[in-house]
Design an enzyme around this catalytic site. Structure first.
Site, PDB file in Angstrom:
ATOM      1  CG  ASP A   1      -0.316  -0.074   2.556  1.00 21.81           C
ATOM      2  OD1 ASP A   1       1.050   0.293   2.413  1.00 21.81           O
ATOM      3  OD2 ASP A   1      -0.792  -0.195   3.748  1.00 21.81           O
TER       4      ASP A   1
ATOM      5  CG  ASN B   1      -7.450  11.011  -0.741  1.00 16.85           C
ATOM      6  OD1 ASN B   1      -7.463  11.318  -1.796  1.00 16.85           O
ATOM      7  ND2 ASN B   1      -7.592   9.810  -0.479  1.00 16.85           N
TER       8      ASN B   1
ATOM      9  CG  HIS C   1     -11.493  12.082  -1.828  1.00 13.00           C
ATOM     10  ND1 HIS C   1     -10.953  10.754  -1.376  1.00 13.00           N
ATOM     11  CD2 HIS C   1     -12.330  12.714  -0.872  1.00 13.00           C
ATOM     12  CE1 HIS C   1     -11.472  10.606  -0.024  1.00 13.00           C
ATOM     13  NE2 HIS C   1     -12.350  11.775   0.124  1.00 13.00           N
TER      14      HIS C   1
ATOM     15  CG  ASP D   1      -9.316  10.036  -7.549  1.00  9.69           C
ATOM     16  OD1 ASP D   1      -9.425   9.043  -6.574  1.00  9.69           O
ATOM     17  OD2 ASP D   1     -10.579  10.392  -7.913  1.00  9.69           O
TER      18      ASP D   1
ATOM     19  CG  ASP E   1      -3.544   3.041   0.444  1.00 15.02           C
ATOM     20  OD1 ASP E   1      -4.378   2.213   0.824  1.00 15.02           O
ATOM     21  OD2 ASP E   1      -2.547   3.694   0.999  1.00 15.02           O
TER      22      ASP E   1
ATOM     23  NE  ARG F   1      12.763  -5.476 -11.274  1.00 17.15           N
ATOM     24  CZ  ARG F   1      11.787  -5.822 -11.931  1.00 17.15           C
ATOM     25  NH1 ARG F   1      11.206  -5.084 -12.620  1.00 17.15           N
ATOM     26  NH2 ARG F   1      11.261  -6.877 -11.880  1.00 17.15           N
TER      27      ARG F   1
END
Length: 262
Positions: free
Chosen positions: A189, A197, A202, A206, A232, A252
């Site tokens: 996450d 947010n 929001h 996004d 997330d 990576r």
């Protein structure tokens, strides 16, 4: 008197036959299916307007009496896989009925289906020719793909969604058990995402999710699958992976995300 009655009846039935033919032709010329009738020698008897439209053939061009293969070859330049089409036609000609519509693509983006069957004659087990029916199913196929995408994809990032994740995980594990291999799962996450947010709204959140999904998507290999499983939270399924391979992918991924700015 008997001859006149016979002649009158013949004329009456001839008129009825002509009227039925006119009704049939009116119907065939107004439906959206491309219809082609050929005789026992595979020569063209009739094709309707929709057939001309589907194959981009001028309506004034007459193919009556031509071999059906000559007519089909007119569309060869439009078909994506001509070899597969010809193979299907050869197999289909061996059968009196088509089991299911054969679907094939054209180079202009359209998708067609083909059905064909023998036309039975007045006597049992006799045939007077064959009917070919072509249908343009482009919109139907596109609608099905859109519905499938809605079911499988996250609308924001266009990554595979949680439902598809559980389906693929179950399938991959079953396949790995049969093959004696392993499935790698990398889940993660985003730290500090909630304040984005809270502080910027929001819409800004996004944008972060979309940008991150694009960046990580570029390092995920073709045989791996990338999912957004909620909020997330994300996951990557890796076939036949080792712990070392997953660790390298995780490094990576972290390096890629850490270089992003918004």
């Amino acid at each position: 008197a008997a001859l006149r009655r016979e002649q009158g009846m013949s004329e009456y039935y001839l008129t009825l036959s002509k009227e039925e033919r006119s009704r049939l032709l009116a119907l065939l010329d107004r439906i959206r299916l491309g219809v082609l009738f050929v005789d026992r020698d595979h020569r063209v008897i009739f094709l309707n307007r929709a057939f001309h439209r589907i194959w981009n053939i001028p309506e004034g061009e007459d193919f009556t009496g031509a071999r059906v293969q000559v007519l089909l070859e007119r569309g060869a330049r439009l078909r994506v896989d001509e070899q597969a089409f010809n193979h299907h036609v050869a197999e289909m000609m061996k059968l009196p009925e088509s089991n299911a519509p054969y679907q094939f693509d054209l180079r202009d983006g359209r998708t067609l289906t083909l059905l064909s069957a023998l036309v039975q004659g007045t006597e049992p087990v006799t045939y007077v020719g064959r009917v070919w029916i072509f249908e343009d199913v482009t919109e139907r196929v596109r609608a099905a793909k859109r519905l499938q995408q809605i079911a499988d994809r996250d609308p924001l990032t266009n990554l595979y969604n949680r439902r598809r994740f559980h389906e693929e995980l179950e399938r991959w594990l079953a396949d790995a058990a049969r093959r004696g291999t392993e499935v790698g799962l990398l889940s993660f996450d985003l730290d500090g995402f909630k304040p984005v947010n809270d502080s910027f709204g929001h819409q800004a959140g996004d944008e972060v999710l979309v940008g991150m999904a694009r960046a990580v998507g570029r390092i995920v290999r073709r045989n791996e699958m990338f999912f957004r499983i909620g909020g997330d939270e994300f996951a990557v399924l890796v076939p036949g992976s080792s712990a070392e391979g997953l660790l390298e992918l995780a490094h990576r991924l972290v390096e890629t995300v850490s270089t992003l700015t918004f």
